[in-house]
Scaffold this motif. Sequence first.
Motif, PDB file in Angstrom:
ATOM      1  N   UNK A 170       0.819  -1.212   0.000  1.00 20.25           N
ATOM      2  CA  UNK A 170       0.000   0.000   0.000  1.00 20.25           C
ATOM      3  C   UNK A 170       0.854   1.264   0.000  1.00 20.25           C
ATOM      4  N   UNK A 171       2.070   1.165   0.535  1.00 17.73           N
ATOM      5  CA  UNK A 171       2.922   2.343   0.643  1.00 17.73           C
ATOM      6  C   UNK A 171       3.653   2.689  -0.648  1.00 17.73           C
ATOM      7  N   UNK A 172       3.876   1.706  -1.493  1.00 17.20           N
ATOM      8  CA  UNK A 172       4.658   1.955  -2.704  1.00 17.20           C
ATOM      9  C   UNK A 172       4.060   3.071  -3.564  1.00 17.20           C
ATOM     10  N   UNK A 173       2.753   3.065  -3.861  1.00 17.53           N
ATOM     11  CA  UNK A 173       2.200   4.163  -4.665  1.00 17.53           C
ATOM     12  C   UNK A 173       2.323   5.516  -3.967  1.00 17.53           C
ATOM     13  N   UNK A 174       2.238   5.506  -2.635  1.00 19.38           N
ATOM     14  CA  UNK A 174       2.322   6.761  -1.886  1.00 19.38           C
ATOM     15  C   UNK A 174       3.724   7.335  -1.966  1.00 19.38           C
ATOM     16  N   UNK A 175       4.737   6.481  -1.738  1.00 13.36           N
ATOM     17  CA  UNK A 175       6.114   6.947  -1.751  1.00 13.36           C
ATOM     18  C   UNK A 175       6.660   7.128  -3.161  1.00 13.36           C
ATOM     19  N   UNK A 176       5.851   6.798  -4.146  1.00 11.76           N
ATOM     20  CA  UNK A 176       6.249   7.086  -5.520  1.00 11.76           C
ATOM     21  C   UNK A 176       6.035   8.568  -5.842  1.00 11.76           C
ATOM     22  N   UNK A 177       5.284   9.263  -4.970  1.00  5.52           N
ATOM     23  CA  UNK A 177       4.996  10.678  -5.181  1.00  5.52           C
ATOM     24  C   UNK A 177       6.062  11.547  -4.508  1.00  5.52           C
ATOM     25  N   UNK A 178       6.691  12.449  -5.228  1.00  6.51           N
ATOM     26  CA  UNK A 178       7.720  13.331  -4.648  1.00  6.51           C
ATOM     27  C   UNK A 178       7.201  14.155  -3.470  1.00  6.51           C
ATOM     28  N   UNK A 179       5.916  14.549  -3.503  1.00  8.85           N
ATOM     29  CA  UNK A 179       5.354  15.370  -2.429  1.00  8.85           C
ATOM     30  C   UNK A 179       5.430  14.640  -1.089  1.00  8.85           C
ATOM     31  N   UNK A 180       5.203  13.332  -1.087  1.00  8.04           N
ATOM     32  CA  UNK A 180       5.267  12.556   0.145  1.00  8.04           C
ATOM     33  C   UNK A 180       6.652  12.646   0.761  1.00  8.04           C
ATOM     34  N   UNK A 181       7.658  12.541  -0.092  1.00  2.60           N
ATOM     35  CA  UNK A 181       9.041  12.604   0.392  1.00  2.60           C
ATOM     36  C   UNK A 181       9.385  13.984   0.918  1.00  2.60           C
ATOM     37  N   UNK A 182       8.828  15.025   0.301  1.00  2.00           N
ATOM     38  CA  UNK A 182       9.101  16.385   0.775  1.00  2.00           C
ATOM     39  C   UNK A 182       8.537  16.593   2.176  1.00  2.00           C
ATOM     40  N   UNK A 183       7.342  16.081   2.416  1.00  2.00           N
ATOM     41  CA  UNK A 183       6.743  16.182   3.753  1.00  2.00           C
ATOM     42  C   UNK A 183       7.568  15.396   4.761  1.00  2.00           C
ATOM     43  N   UNK A 184       7.931  14.163   4.411  1.00  2.00           N
ATOM     44  CA  UNK A 184       8.710  13.312   5.311  1.00  2.00           C
ATOM     45  C   UNK A 184      10.070  13.937   5.612  1.00  2.00           C
TER      46      UNK A 184
END
Length: 205
Positions: A170-184
């Motif tokens: 379930x996390x793979x599609x989420x962490x494929x988004x650059x925005x997720x990494x910017x928040x993290x």
Amino acid sequence: MLAVALKGAFVSGSLIVAIGSQNAFLLKSGLKNNYVMLVASICFLGDILLISTGVLGVGALMEQSPLLTKGLTLFGIGFLCWYGFISAKSAWRGQSHLDIDNGEVNRNWVAVALMTLAMTFLNPHVYLDTIVVLGGITSSLSFEEKKWFLIGALTASAIWFYGLAYVAKKLIPIFAKPKTWQVLDSIIALIMFSIAFGLAKPFVS
């Protein structure tokens, strides 16, 4: 003591969540349904050994040497500031990404276990994070506080590895988004800078 445990959880968690070879291998194992809980368990047991050594072993040694304690604490402050700066820069530029190859993984559990051990113990950054940095951060704590810090750190480790194993697909599609990494990355940077500031207070007061 709850505050010390939370500090341990935040610091340890911030160091663990950086997606390196170990976590990428865990995610890939989850995608392939390839002994993912075995991989998570080896990662967690590795953290038990390494974090305990850093918090209790190295910390106990440094109690006998105030100069070593100050030196390692200063090193820890420098590392945390550097880590925070790298995370902040990565968040600003959107540089972080998840790189998991699509190749087949070995279905032999022994091979998977050996690969996980290699990912865990042959990575020099693991020793820097768990033994040197955590040893420096906890060097000024009492033994009781160190125990609570360790509890928090290992709790964060268990939640991360087993949680990641459970929700990998379930996390793979989420962490494929650059925005997720910017928040993290932004959250990690704030935590690193705040901990470094707390460690630096005795030196400037």
